[in-house]
Enzyme design. Structure first.
Site, short mmCIF file in Angstrom:
data_model
loop_
_atom_site.label_atom_id
_atom_site.label_comp_id
_atom_site.label_asym_id
_atom_site.label_seq_id
_atom_site.Cartn_x
_atom_site.Cartn_y
_atom_site.Cartn_z
N ASN A 209 15.52 17.95 -69.15
CA ASN A 209 15.78 19.39 -69.09
C ASN A 209 16.53 19.73 -67.81
O ASN A 209 16.84 18.85 -67.02
CB ASN A 209 14.45 20.16 -69.21
N LYS A 288 20.31 -0.35 -77.87
CA LYS A 288 20.97 0.95 -78.03
C LYS A 288 21.00 1.34 -79.51
O LYS A 288 21.34 0.52 -80.37
CB LYS A 288 22.40 0.83 -77.48
N PRO A 306 0.89 13.82 -72.20
CA PRO A 306 -0.33 14.40 -71.63
C PRO A 306 0.01 15.67 -70.86
O PRO A 306 1.07 15.76 -70.24
CB PRO A 306 -0.84 13.32 -70.68
N ASP A 307 -0.88 16.67 -70.91
CA ASP A 307 -0.69 17.89 -70.12
C ASP A 307 -1.30 17.61 -68.75
O ASP A 307 -2.52 17.56 -68.58
CB ASP A 307 -1.36 19.08 -70.80
N LYS A 338 -1.64 30.98 -70.99
CA LYS A 338 -1.54 29.63 -70.38
C LYS A 338 -2.57 29.45 -69.27
O LYS A 338 -3.15 28.38 -69.13
CB LYS A 338 -0.14 29.43 -69.79
N1 CTP Z 1 2.72 21.07 -67.36
C1 CTP Z 1 2.10 19.84 -67.11
N2 CTP Z 1 2.15 18.85 -68.05
C2 CTP Z 1 2.79 19.03 -69.21
C3 CTP Z 1 3.44 20.27 -69.48
C4 CTP Z 1 3.39 21.25 -68.53
O1 CTP Z 1 1.53 19.68 -66.04
N3 CTP Z 1 2.82 18.04 -70.09
C5 CTP Z 1 2.60 22.13 -66.37
C6 CTP Z 1 3.90 22.50 -65.68
O2 CTP Z 1 4.12 21.77 -64.49
C7 CTP Z 1 3.67 23.98 -65.39
C8 CTP Z 1 2.92 24.44 -66.58
O3 CTP Z 1 2.22 23.31 -67.08
O4 CTP Z 1 2.85 24.18 -64.27
C9 CTP Z 1 3.90 25.01 -67.58
O5 CTP Z 1 3.59 24.72 -68.81
P1 CTP Z 1 4.58 24.94 -70.03
O6 CTP Z 1 5.36 23.70 -70.24
O7 CTP Z 1 5.30 26.20 -69.95
O8 CTP Z 1 3.45 25.14 -71.02
P2 CTP Z 1 3.27 24.60 -72.42
O9 CTP Z 1 1.83 24.34 -72.53
O10 CTP Z 1 4.18 23.48 -72.68
O11 CTP Z 1 3.69 25.88 -73.27
P3 CTP Z 1 5.05 26.22 -74.02
O12 CTP Z 1 5.90 24.99 -74.01
O13 CTP Z 1 4.55 26.61 -75.33
O14 CTP Z 1 5.66 27.35 -73.26
#
Ligand code: CTP
Length: 414
Positions: A209, A288, A306-307, A338
């Protein structure tokens, strides 16, 4: 007033923005600082020593070889006694000299001889500012520990529009005040994720991104300025590490996750600024991927990453957890959702549909959202916005470290 009695050497170099420096001196002296002005030779073309002497109440110096000035106060003594050197405006040439460590006039010599913090307020044409050589020098200065204040974006004296305006005197005074302000995060260990992640598809392609890492790195700088120990876990970015921060480079979301999990236990505050890819290709091809003849479309199978921040916030020994959210609609509603879903203490949200701010911009405008308070930080440079965010984080941190707050996390309020 935090700068009462502080000895500030103001170095003025030869750019049109030098016409703003008498006002800068006036504001600094009004705040109680003792300002000694040092001019470069070409600065005299834009502002007079007479004006600067009148507003500073001190003799203006411009010559390393002026024996009467040296007899009154030698340049080494001037360098040693300064609490801060600010070069404003800092031209492309003066940045290059400082980055090279040259000492061919009074100001550049002072910069090498002074043990105090050095800050520069760059000002030049936008094309010059964006030139790779100038950017290289700025990154060198940043990693040498020089504070870079500005430039702002907008109308330039040459008729161009873009980055290159000297930060306004009011902003520079606020920076100096912050430099001498209380170190509210002294002793705190802060872990910050920054930049994008890259999710490989095959040996030559990846999904990523637009994140530049500027906001995360600016926050690291602001946290260091507030006295914190900072660890930066960064995706691939083209910016220098702020001096004093420990940097761990990663590429993928899973590497970022593992690196954060391995270190977060030693930290008091976690700030997730990284634009982590939510999904990755289910498998990385060893070879590739080739176009299949006759196929005009292809599909990719993606699996969830993973989040990271949710995992941090779910730990029993969790630090204070601050997230970022980039939204394009129903901004506050999504931010609140969130905050709750990820179990955060604070979420910093910005509207990326607003073209003045966002991924590669130097500016930002954010709203800080906690369970019970919303607070908007108006449009400003990412550096100024970062300082405001760190102030709020320090409010929360002070609450968590106060004896009362040990009774429970619900005591945290903005
Ligand atoms: N974040 C994280 N790990 C991920 C995705 C996000 O730690 N896999 C953290 C980012 O660093 C930021 C926050 O979560 O602090 C933002 O999340 P975002 O990507 O906007 O949230 P999503 O849960 O992905 O929601 P959406 O894509 O639906 O907006």
């Amino acid at each position: 007033m935090t700068i009462q009695g502080k000895k500030i050497v103001l170095g003025i170099t030869g750019g049109i923005a030098a016409y703003k420096t008498p006002e800068l001196v006036r504001q600094l002296t009004a705040a109680g600082a003792e300002v000694s002005v040092v001019m470069s030779r070409s600065a005299h073309r834009f502002v007079t020593a007479t004006s600067l002497q009148a507003v500073s109440g001190r003799a203006v110096r411009d010559d390393l070889w002026d024996s009467s000035a040296e007899a009154a106060m030698g340049h080494i003594e001037l360098a040693r006694s300064a609490d801060c050197i600010l070069i404003a405006p800092a031209t492309a040439h003066s940045c290059a000299k400082l980055a090279q460590g040259e000492a061919d006039d009074l100001l550049s010599t002072l910069c090498l001889a002074a043990p105090c913090p050095i800050a520069i307020a760059p000002a030049m044409n936008q094309q010059m500012w964006q030139h790779p050589a100038v950017q290289r020098n700025i990154e060198q200065l940043r990693s040498d520990g020089v504070l870079i204040w500005g430039p702002d974006s907008g109308d330039l004296a040459c008729g161009d529009v873009g980055p290159g305006r000297m930060a306004e005197p009011t902003e520079l005074v606020a920076e100096i005040e912050a430099l001498f302000g209380p170190q509210r995060l002294k002793g705190a260990r802060v872990l910050i994720t920054a930049g994008p992640t890259r999710e490989p598809l095959d040996p030559v392609r990846f999904i990523s991104n637009q994140s530049s890492g500027k906001q995360g790195f600016a926050l690291a700088e602001a946290a260091l300025g507030a006295g914190a120990e900072v660890t930066l876990v960064s995706g691939p970015v083209e910016i220098a590490t702020p001096r004093g921060a420990t940097r761990i480079d990663v590429t993928t979301a899973r590497e970022m996750h593992d690196s954060v999990m391995a270190t977060v236990g030693d930290h008091d505050i976690f700030i997730g600024v990284a634009a982590v890819a939510d999904f990755r290709p289910d498998a990385v091809r060893a070879e590739k991927i080739k176009k299949a003849s006759g196929h005009h479309a292809m599909s990719l199978e993606l699996v969830e990453n993973p989040d990271i921040i949710a995992a941090v916030a779910a730990r029993p020994d969790r630090p204070l957890a601050i997230g970022f959210a980039a939204e394009t609609e129903h901004i506050l509603e999504h931010a609140r959702e969130k905050l709750a879903r990820k179990g955060l203490d604070l979420i910093v949200v910005n509207d990326v549909s607003d073209r003045r701010i966002g991924f590669d911009s130097d500016d930002n405008e954010v709203t800080l959202v906690t369970v019970d308070v919303e607070h908007t930080v108006p449009l400003a440079s990412k550096r100024v916005v970062s300082r405001a965010i760190i102030e709020r984080i320090a409010d929360l941190y002070e609450q968590t470290t106060s004896p009362r707050s040990r009774q429970g996390r619900s005591a945290r309020k903005l």
